[in-house]
Design a protein around this motif. Sequence first.
Motif, PDB file in Angstrom:
ATOM      1  N   ARG A  23      -6.948   1.990 -17.060  1.00 26.92           N
ATOM      2  CA  ARG A  23      -5.705   2.426 -17.707  1.00 26.92           C
ATOM      3  C   ARG A  23      -5.241   1.406 -18.744  1.00 26.92           C
ATOM      4  NH1 ARG A  23      -0.707   1.050 -17.185  1.00 26.92           N
ATOM      5  NH2 ARG A  23      -1.059  -0.185 -15.292  1.00 26.92           N
ATOM      6  N   LEU A  24      -5.291   0.136 -18.377  1.00 27.76           N
ATOM      7  CA  LEU A  24      -4.870  -0.921 -19.304  1.00 27.76           C
ATOM      8  C   LEU A  24      -5.799  -0.997 -20.512  1.00 27.76           C
ATOM      9  CD1 LEU A  24      -3.839  -3.801 -16.867  1.00 27.76           C
ATOM     10  CD2 LEU A  24      -2.348  -2.608 -18.484  1.00 27.76           C
ATOM     11  N   LEU A  25      -7.080  -0.838 -20.274  1.00 23.09           N
ATOM     12  CA  LEU A  25      -8.038  -0.875 -21.382  1.00 23.09           C
ATOM     13  C   LEU A  25      -7.817   0.292 -22.333  1.00 23.09           C
ATOM     14  CD1 LEU A  25     -11.232  -1.912 -19.375  1.00 23.09           C
ATOM     15  CD2 LEU A  25     -10.167  -3.253 -21.198  1.00 23.09           C
ATOM     16  N   GLU A  26      -7.702   1.486 -21.786  1.00 22.61           N
ATOM     17  CA  GLU A  26      -7.518   2.681 -22.616  1.00 22.61           C
ATOM     18  C   GLU A  26      -6.212   2.626 -23.412  1.00 22.61           C
ATOM     19  OE1 GLU A  26      -9.611   5.162 -23.075  1.00 22.61           O
ATOM     20  OE2 GLU A  26     -11.060   5.062 -21.440  1.00 22.61           O
ATOM     21  N   SER A  27      -5.164   2.066 -22.799  1.00 23.98           N
ATOM     22  CA  SER A  27      -3.868   2.010 -23.490  1.00 23.98           C
ATOM     23  C   SER A  27      -3.802   0.893 -24.520  1.00 23.98           C
ATOM     24  CB  SER A  27      -2.731   1.843 -22.470  1.00 23.98           C
ATOM     25  OG  SER A  27      -2.831   0.595 -21.815  1.00 23.98           O
ATOM     26  N   ASN A  28      -4.833   0.035 -24.548  1.00 25.79           N
ATOM     27  CA  ASN A  28      -4.873  -1.050 -25.526  1.00 25.79           C
ATOM     28  C   ASN A  28      -6.046  -0.918 -26.490  1.00 25.79           C
ATOM     29  OD1 ASN A  28      -2.687  -3.285 -24.993  1.00 25.79           O
ATOM     30  ND2 ASN A  28      -3.352  -2.605 -22.963  1.00 25.79           N
ATOM     31  N   GLY A  29      -6.442   0.342 -26.742  1.00 27.24           N
ATOM     32  CA  GLY A  29      -7.418   0.578 -27.805  1.00 27.24           C
ATOM     33  C   GLY A  29      -8.878   0.476 -27.414  1.00 27.24           C
ATOM     34  N   PHE A  30      -9.163   0.479 -26.115  1.00 25.80           N
ATOM     35  CA  PHE A  30     -10.554   0.441 -25.663  1.00 25.80           C
ATOM     36  C   PHE A  30     -10.971   1.805 -25.132  1.00 25.80           C
ATOM     37  CE2 PHE A  30      -9.568  -4.087 -25.407  1.00 25.80           C
ATOM     38  CZ  PHE A  30     -10.744  -4.676 -25.836  1.00 25.80           C
ATOM     39  N   SER A  31     -12.240   2.107 -25.246  1.00 25.11           N
ATOM     40  CA  SER A  31     -12.831   3.282 -24.620  1.00 25.11           C
ATOM     41  C   SER A  31     -13.753   2.797 -23.506  1.00 25.11           C
ATOM     42  CB  SER A  31     -13.619   4.091 -25.654  1.00 25.11           C
ATOM     43  OG  SER A  31     -14.290   5.165 -25.045  1.00 25.11           O
ATOM     44  N   VAL A  32     -13.448   3.148 -22.272  1.00 24.51           N
ATOM     45  CA  VAL A  32     -14.259   2.698 -21.135  1.00 24.51           C
ATOM     46  C   VAL A  32     -15.526   3.545 -21.057  1.00 24.51           C
ATOM     47  CG1 VAL A  32     -14.345   2.413 -18.625  1.00 24.51           C
ATOM     48  CG2 VAL A  32     -12.226   1.893 -19.874  1.00 24.51           C
ATOM     49  N   LYS A  33     -16.673   2.875 -21.100  1.00 24.31           N
ATOM     50  CA  LYS A  33     -17.954   3.571 -21.121  1.00 24.31           C
ATOM     51  C   LYS A  33     -18.616   3.603 -19.748  1.00 24.31           C
ATOM     52  CE  LYS A  33     -17.836   4.161 -25.583  1.00 24.31           C
ATOM     53  NZ  LYS A  33     -17.605   5.510 -26.128  1.00 24.31           N
ATOM     54  N   THR A  34     -18.467   2.545 -18.996  1.00 21.82           N
ATOM     55  CA  THR A  34     -19.183   2.418 -17.733  1.00 21.82           C
ATOM     56  C   THR A  34     -18.334   1.712 -16.692  1.00 21.82           C
ATOM     57  OG1 THR A  34     -21.204   2.060 -19.023  1.00 21.82           O
ATOM     58  CG2 THR A  34     -21.348   1.633 -16.671  1.00 21.82           C
ATOM     59  N   VAL A  35     -18.351   2.221 -15.460  1.00 22.90           N
ATOM     60  CA  VAL A  35     -17.807   1.493 -14.308  1.00 22.90           C
ATOM     61  C   VAL A  35     -18.849   1.604 -13.194  1.00 22.90           C
ATOM     62  CG1 VAL A  35     -15.926   1.264 -12.649  1.00 22.90           C
ATOM     63  CG2 VAL A  35     -15.436   2.098 -14.955  1.00 22.90           C
ATOM     64  N   ASN A  36     -19.462   0.487 -12.850  1.00 25.38           N
ATOM     65  CA  ASN A  36     -20.513   0.468 -11.837  1.00 25.38           C
ATOM     66  C   ASN A  36     -20.107  -0.418 -10.667  1.00 25.38           C
ATOM     67  OD1 ASN A  36     -22.270   2.068 -13.293  1.00 25.38           O
ATOM     68  ND2 ASN A  36     -23.434   0.350 -14.150  1.00 25.38           N
ATOM     69  N   GLY A  37     -20.420   0.022  -9.449  1.00 21.65           N
ATOM     70  CA  GLY A  37     -20.171  -0.801  -8.275  1.00 21.65           C
ATOM     71  C   GLY A  37     -21.252  -1.866  -8.108  1.00 21.65           C
ATOM     72  N   LEU A  38     -20.862  -2.994  -7.521  1.00 22.83           N
ATOM     73  CA  LEU A  38     -21.782  -4.101  -7.256  1.00 22.83           C
ATOM     74  C   LEU A  38     -21.705  -4.459  -5.775  1.00 22.83           C
ATOM     75  CD1 LEU A  38     -20.901  -6.452 -10.247  1.00 22.83           C
ATOM     76  CD2 LEU A  38     -23.177  -5.559  -9.804  1.00 22.83           C
ATOM     77  N   LEU A  39     -22.850  -4.804  -5.197  1.00 23.71           N
ATOM     78  CA  LEU A  39     -22.885  -5.197  -3.788  1.00 23.71           C
ATOM     79  C   LEU A  39     -23.646  -6.498  -3.631  1.00 23.71           C
ATOM     80  CD1 LEU A  39     -22.255  -4.445  -0.823  1.00 23.71           C
ATOM     81  CD2 LEU A  39     -24.503  -3.328  -0.757  1.00 23.71           C
ATOM     82  N   TYR A  40     -23.043  -7.454  -2.930  1.00 20.91           N
ATOM     83  CA  TYR A  40     -23.695  -8.738  -2.669  1.00 20.91           C
ATOM     84  C   TYR A  40     -24.192  -8.751  -1.233  1.00 20.91           C
ATOM     85  CZ  TYR A  40     -24.471 -13.772  -2.217  1.00 20.91           C
ATOM     86  OH  TYR A  40     -25.028 -15.013  -1.991  1.00 20.91           O
ATOM     87  N   ASN A  41     -25.461  -9.101  -1.068  1.00 21.10           N
ATOM     88  CA  ASN A  41     -26.052  -9.245   0.263  1.00 21.10           C
ATOM     89  C   ASN A  41     -26.107 -10.729   0.613  1.00 21.10           C
ATOM     90  OD1 ASN A  41     -27.764  -9.552   2.488  1.00 21.10           O
ATOM     91  ND2 ASN A  41     -28.999  -7.770   1.935  1.00 21.10           N
ATOM     92  N   PRO A  42     -25.229 -11.201   1.512  1.00 20.54           N
ATOM     93  CA  PRO A  42     -25.184 -12.639   1.806  1.00 20.54           C
ATOM     94  C   PRO A  42     -26.421 -13.148   2.529  1.00 20.54           C
ATOM     95  CG  PRO A  42     -23.731 -11.422   3.288  1.00 20.54           C
ATOM     96  CD  PRO A  42     -24.231 -10.443   2.272  1.00 20.54           C
ATOM     97  N   LEU A  43     -27.164 -12.258   3.177  1.00 20.03           N
ATOM     98  CA  LEU A  43     -28.365 -12.688   3.896  1.00 20.03           C
ATOM     99  C   LEU A  43     -29.504 -13.006   2.933  1.00 20.03           C
ATOM    100  CD1 LEU A  43     -28.280 -10.184   6.898  1.00 20.03           C
ATOM    101  CD2 LEU A  43     -27.407 -12.533   6.786  1.00 20.03           C
ATOM    102  N   SER A  44     -29.681 -12.133   1.925  1.00 17.87           N
ATOM    103  CA  SER A  44     -30.746 -12.369   0.942  1.00 17.87           C
ATOM    104  C   SER A  44     -30.238 -13.142  -0.273  1.00 17.87           C
ATOM    105  CB  SER A  44     -31.336 -11.034   0.482  1.00 17.87           C
ATOM    106  OG  SER A  44     -30.346 -10.243  -0.168  1.00 17.87           O
ATOM    107  N   GLY A  45     -28.896 -13.195  -0.414  1.00 19.10           N
ATOM    108  CA  GLY A  45     -28.319 -13.872  -1.582  1.00 19.10           C
ATOM    109  C   GLY A  45     -28.557 -13.123  -2.872  1.00 19.10           C
ATOM    110  N   THR A  46     -28.655 -11.794  -2.789  1.00 19.11           N
ATOM    111  CA  THR A  46     -28.946 -10.997  -3.984  1.00 19.11           C
ATOM    112  C   THR A  46     -27.870  -9.933  -4.202  1.00 19.11           C
ATOM    113  OG1 THR A  46     -30.305  -9.460  -2.685  1.00 19.11           O
ATOM    114  CG2 THR A  46     -31.438 -11.302  -3.765  1.00 19.11           C
ATOM    115  N   TRP A  47     -27.768  -9.485  -5.463  1.00 17.96           N
ATOM    116  CA  TRP A  47     -26.826  -8.446  -5.855  1.00 17.96           C
ATOM    117  C   TRP A  47     -27.590  -7.167  -6.175  1.00 17.96           C
ATOM    118  CZ3 TRP A  47     -21.457  -9.120  -6.311  1.00 17.96           C
ATOM    119  CH2 TRP A  47     -21.000 -10.440  -6.198  1.00 17.96           C
TER     120      TRP A  47
END
Length: 288
Positions: free
Chosen positions: A219-243
């Motif tokens: 909402r803040l991005l769109e109201s300040n002249g940005f067009s949001v192209k992508t929103v992706n989730g991220l997951l961190y695995n603490p056992l393997s230390g990988t995303w």
Amino acid sequence: LSLFRFTVKRPFSTSYSSVDSKEMKKFQLLAHKWWDEEGEYAALHSMNDIRVPFIRDTLLSMTSNYHLGNPLSGIKILDVGCGGGLLSEPLGRLGASVTGIDPVEDNIRTADRHKSFDPILAKRIQYKSSSLEEIVEESMETFDVIVASEVVEHVADLETFIKCCSQVLKPEGSLFITTINKTQLSYVLGIVVAEKIMGIVPEGTHDWEKLVPPEELERLLESNGFSVKTVNGLLYNPLSGTWSWMENTSLNYAVHAVKSGAQAQSHTTGTPPETDTEERSATAGTTA
């Protein structure tokens, strides 16, 4: 991880400090630890495996003119809250001209020292001890790309921060953000488990009240002249230390937004080229 705290609404004023002294001291104690891949910033080191391809592939999907050896050659990137240069350096290796800013002088000293070991990086990257709003006046519409990775959850005035990003970005420039969602799950896993139990990040790094839901950020991005192209989730695995990427954004997430072009301030959306870019950037980095 950064310390930008916007305490007033005047983005052009440089007569005050926007940095919270308590947070500054907290990160200053760890300034020499940035390049310890097994230390407090281990999760940020491994995040490069996913955030660098995301930035690279998204940018390459928006152009047909790039050099195979240095795919980001000719692109000016501002790394806000650069810390010790963990993200600035790989972007520089891809050919970009990178400016890294951070308000903690010891972070900048660490970053400068580390890049000095590589003559190519020494030429491509410059670091400055500064907050974002302090460089607005001298850097109006200067950068092609802004990266704010693990930063927005530390700002007190997010709208001012986004306005400053818009001011230093060229029209049609890209803004990349990674941050933590404000959910019960993120509190349990991101703060209680990660900080207090497992020590994946230093205790006290994150304040749950300051975490930003993706809906609010969009909402803040769109109201300040940005067009949001992508929103992706991220997951961190603490056992393997990988995303890894995931559809769910209830923990960490990454955003790519594009500043409106000079001729498109009236904000038109939904054209086929934009849709095409969105589809490509939504999968960027998932196979890297």
